[in-house]
Each structure stands twice: as structure tokens, then as C-alpha cells.
Design a protein around this motif. Structure first.
Motif, PDB file in Angstrom:
ATOM      1  N   UNK A  63       3.012  -6.422  -3.962  1.00  0.00           N
ATOM      2  CA  UNK A  63       2.894  -4.787  -3.816  1.00  0.00           C
ATOM      3  C   UNK A  63       2.056  -4.320  -2.812  1.00  0.00           C
ATOM      4  N   UNK A  64       0.881  -4.613  -2.363  1.00  0.00           N
ATOM      5  CA  UNK A  64      -0.099  -4.128  -1.461  1.00  0.00           C
ATOM      6  C   UNK A  64       0.710  -4.260  -0.014  1.00  0.00           C
ATOM      7  N   UNK A  65       1.446  -5.135   0.047  1.00  0.00           N
ATOM      8  CA  UNK A  65       1.982  -5.325   1.478  1.00  0.00           C
ATOM      9  C   UNK A  65       3.308  -4.164   1.800  1.00  0.00           C
ATOM     10  N   UNK A  66       3.779  -3.707   0.756  1.00  0.00           N
ATOM     11  CA  UNK A  66       4.880  -2.747   0.716  1.00  0.00           C
ATOM     12  C   UNK A  66       4.189  -1.407   1.034  1.00  0.00           C
ATOM     13  N   UNK A  67       3.108  -1.247   1.214  1.00  0.00           N
ATOM     14  CA  UNK A  67       2.417  -0.067   1.638  1.00  0.00           C
ATOM     15  C   UNK A  67       1.887  -0.393   3.023  1.00  0.00           C
ATOM     16  N   UNK A  68       1.139  -1.577   3.400  1.00  0.00           N
ATOM     17  CA  UNK A  68       0.185  -1.804   4.533  1.00  0.00           C
ATOM     18  C   UNK A  68       1.246  -2.272   5.512  1.00  0.00           C
ATOM     19  N   UNK A  69       2.308  -3.147   5.122  1.00  0.00           N
ATOM     20  CA  UNK A  69       3.144  -3.593   6.016  1.00  0.00           C
ATOM     21  C   UNK A  69       4.670  -3.467   6.017  1.00  0.00           C
ATOM     22  N   UNK A  70       4.651  -1.882   5.392  1.00  0.00           N
ATOM     23  CA  UNK A  70       6.000  -1.277   5.422  1.00  0.00           C
ATOM     24  C   UNK A  70       5.796   0.068   5.392  1.00  0.00           C
ATOM     25  N   UNK A  71       5.403   0.926   4.467  1.00  0.00           N
ATOM     26  CA  UNK A  71       5.470   2.528   4.355  1.00  0.00           C
ATOM     27  C   UNK A  71       4.489   2.880   5.520  1.00  0.00           C
ATOM     28  N   UNK A  72       3.411   2.486   5.469  1.00  0.00           N
ATOM     29  CA  UNK A  72       2.424   3.107   6.658  1.00  0.00           C
ATOM     30  C   UNK A  72       2.239   2.109   7.738  1.00  0.00           C
ATOM     31  N   UNK A  73       3.257   1.322   8.174  1.00  0.00           N
ATOM     32  CA  UNK A  73       3.300   0.718   9.584  1.00  0.00           C
ATOM     33  C   UNK A  73       3.429   1.784  10.501  1.00  0.00           C
ATOM     34  N   UNK A  74       2.598   1.701  11.830  1.00  0.00           N
ATOM     35  CA  UNK A  74       2.577   2.334  12.642  1.00  0.00           C
ATOM     36  C   UNK A  74       3.489   2.093  13.782  1.00  0.00           C
ATOM     37  N   UNK A  75       4.462   3.109  14.419  1.00  0.00           N
ATOM     38  CA  UNK A  75       4.048   4.558  14.084  1.00  0.00           C
ATOM     39  C   UNK A  75       4.551   5.031  12.564  1.00  0.00           C
TER      40      UNK A  75
END
Length: 361
Positions: free
Chosen positions: A162-174
Motif C-alpha cells: 500500500x505504501x508504494x501506491x502513494x510514494x511510487x505512484x500518486x505522489x511521483x514527481x512531477x
């Protein structure tokens, strides 16, 4: 460890003494990967020093830790050997009956999470469950279908994703496609719906004792302090994401248990477990919960740990081993709560209670 009349006393906690082997299955991401990514062509790897510096062999194993990870420590607490990665050539014969670790660093609930890492398509979450089905056929060929079903039904299962769905997906820069597609609230709801499908399939495949962990305080890991934190503080957006996600995950788990008519899924509030030592590291024997032991840049929070990284002399003083992952000592604190934590941490029960209930059957 002291054995007393059919129970084992470990660190002051009484758990049933295991008379027969209980299989253990692990699913998820880098927090619980024990080396599957060593066999994949991916940049999400932990197969070079100083990873494993405190592991019994003092060598890197593919665990994103200085030593043991959460599955290892759960195995240790229930008196079992650590289960092997599913891709390990050693996972055959009697070793199959101990269970398997299907986790793969970089993956998430969604198939597009971790797309920046090469060749993870082999171990996306749905593929981990495909491999679990394949595993059962391998075991059935060895001991028969009926015994295989019993082995799986009686097994302990851990899933951490679940954590990667935020860090490595939704909040990927830019900006990621998902952040353009969904508001944060909508995205969290979407993740929960998709995660429910995965847990339902796990149940359909025979899992009956499943520990489901939430996300940690994602905005407070050294990597996020370095990249998104403000004035040394945690990333407010990632903290908000965790505060939305974890309660909805618990609600979903409670709904699934109600649907199947029993407490199959156990919710582990790992966000709260992490926050205890992040907010007050000194109370747990750490000198810092902000600076990773191994890394580079601000807070040692840039990139992964490499042979050229800064390396602290005492890993036990750091809550984080590398920019994203807890140290072995922090993992031990988490597993202690999984084993014996109150309902503030474990709902509807902790693992010691699960083991005690199962021992009476």
C-alpha cells in the motif's frame, strides 16, 4: 525462551508451543521481501553491502534491512525457520511445507505502481497470488490435495502493501497519471476497493489467518524528509494520505470478516507502531528517527543504501536503516506489538491470541 507445560515463554509473552509445523506465507513489498528481487532484472534490489551487515551471515540477502525483517522476526517468535523466497532454487522438497515468501520490493496494490522499476511485472500483487496458487499445486503433487488444503488453511499469512501506491505512484514527481485522475480522497477509496479484491482472492485460495498491515507514517521517513519535508518536518501530504488510508483499510477488513463470518483478517496498525518511536525515539533507545543509518544527502535520505553511502557505526541507535526502511531494532518493536499489542494496535486480536485460540482447536 522457556517452555512450560505446552506453552512457550518468549520475552515475557506466553504463546502456545508449536507441536507441528505451521506454514507461513508472506505477500507484499520491500518491507517484507526476503530476496525475490534478487532473481529479477530490477533496480529495486538489496543484494549488495552494507545490506545484511547485521544478518547472521553478515551478507546481503535481498532484505531491505541491516539484519532481520518483519517476517523473519515473526518466524523467530513462533519458533519457526524463516521462509524462503518463492523464486529461491532451495524452495523444494520439505522446504515447501514451511511456506514461502512471495513479496517483491517496489510493487503496490495497483498494477501501475512501481512502473519505474524494471521487470516487476513478474511479481505484481495479482501475480503473487497466481504464484500462491501455483505453489499449492506443487505441494499437492508432493503430499496430496487434502493435506495441502489443510496446510494452507492452518497457515499464518502476512500481507504488507500500500505504501508504494502513494510514494511510487500518486505522489511521483512531477505529477502522476493517478494524481490527475483522482483526488486524494477518491484515490484512497479506489485503493481500498482494489485491495479488498486481493484479500478476497487470498481467502478464496484458502488463507484463514491473515495479518494485514497498514501504512507507516509515510511522510516522516528520511527519504520524504529530504524530498518533501518542510523545515525538517514530515511531508504533510503523505501524512494526510496515511491518515485517510489506514482507517478505511480497517473498516474494509472488518467488513470482510463480517462477510465471511469469522475473524480471518487481523488489522495491524503499523502506522501507530511506527509513530511511537518516530515521535519519541529516545523512549525506545534510539538517538534519531530522522536520519537513516545508511544513505546520502539530507537525513541520509537520498537514494538507497550502497557501498559508498554514509554508514552509522551503531544501527541500534537509528529507527531507520535506509531512507525508506526500518532498522532491525525498529522491526523488533513492530513485531512485539503484532505479537502482544493491545486492540489499539491489533484488531480484533494480536498474534499471541490467535495462536492461543488455534491451539485449542
Amino acid at each position: 525462551m522457556v517452555t512450560l507445560f505446552g506453552v512457550v515463554l518468549i520475552a515475557g509473552v506466553i504463546v502456545p508451543r508449536v507441536e507441528a509445523k505451521r506454514a507461513f506465507f508472506v505477500f507484499g513489498d520491500s518491507l517484507v521481501d526476503s530476496g525475490n528481487n534478487n532473481y529479477l532484472a530490477t533496480t529495486a534490489r538489496a543484494d549488495s553491502p552494507p545490506y545484511g551487515i547485521d544478518y547472521p551471515t553478515r551478507k546481503p540477502t535481498g532484505r531491505f534491512s541491516n539484519g532481520l525483517n518483519i517476517p523473519d522476526l515473526i518466524s523467530e517468535r513462533i519458533g519457526a525457520e524463516s521462509v524462503l523466497p518463492y523464486l529461491s532454487p532451495l524452495l523444494k522438497g520439505d522446504n515447501l511445507l514451511d511456506g514461502a515468501n512471495f513479496a517483491s520490493a517496489g510493487i503496490g496494490i495497483l498494477n501501475d505502481t512501481g512502473a519505474q522499476f524494471v521487470s516487476l511485472l513478474l511479481f505484481l500483487m495479482y501475480r503473487q497470488l497466481d504464484y500462491f496458487e501455483e505453489y499449492q499445486q506443487r505441494v499437492a503433487d508432493q503430499i496430496g490435495l487434502a493435506r495441502t488444503r489443510k496446510l494452507v488453511n492452518q497457515a499464518l499469512v502476512l500481507i504488507t502493501v500500500g505504501g508504494n501506491d502513494f510514494v511510487n505512484n500518486y505522489y511521483l514527481v512531477p505529477y502522476s497519471a493517478r494524481s490527475r485522475q483522482f483526488s486524494l480522497q477518491e484515490y484512497v477509496k479506489y485503493l481500498i476497493v482494489e485491495y479488498r479484491k486481493l484479500l478476497q482472492r487470498l481467502y478464496d485460495l484458502g488463507a484463514r489467518r491473515v495479518i494485514v498491515t497498514g501504512t507507516g507514517p509515510m511522510g516522516c521517513v528520511p527519504a520524504e524528509l529530504a524530498m518533501r519535508g518542510t523545515n525538517g518536518g514530515c511531508s504533510a501530504e503523505l501524512q494526510r494520505a496515511a491518515s485517510l488510508y489506514n482507517p478505511q483499510l480497517l473498516h474494509m477488513i472488518q467488513g470482510l470478516n463480517k462477510k465471511v463470518g469469522k475473524d480471518v483478517f487481523i488489522a495491524a496498525n503499523t502506522g501507530l507502531m511506527h509513530n511511537d518511536f518516530i515521535s519519541n525515539p529516545e523512549a525506545y533507545g534510539f538517538t534519531t528517527s530522522r536520519i537513516a543509518c545508511c544513505g546520502q544527502g539530507p537525513y541520509n535520505g537520498i537514494g538507497l543504501c550502497t557501498p559508498l553511502s554514509n554508514l552509522c557505526p551503531n544501527r541500534n541507535l537509528h529507527a531507520f536503516w535506509d531512507p525508506f526502511h526500518p532498522s532491525e531494532k525498529a522491526n523488533r518493536l513492530i513485531v512485539e506489538q503484532i505479537m502482544s499489542g493491545s486492540k489499539r494496535y491489533m484488531k480484533p486480536m494480536n498474534l499471541s491470541t490467535v495462536l492461543a485460540l488455534d491451539a485449542r482447536k
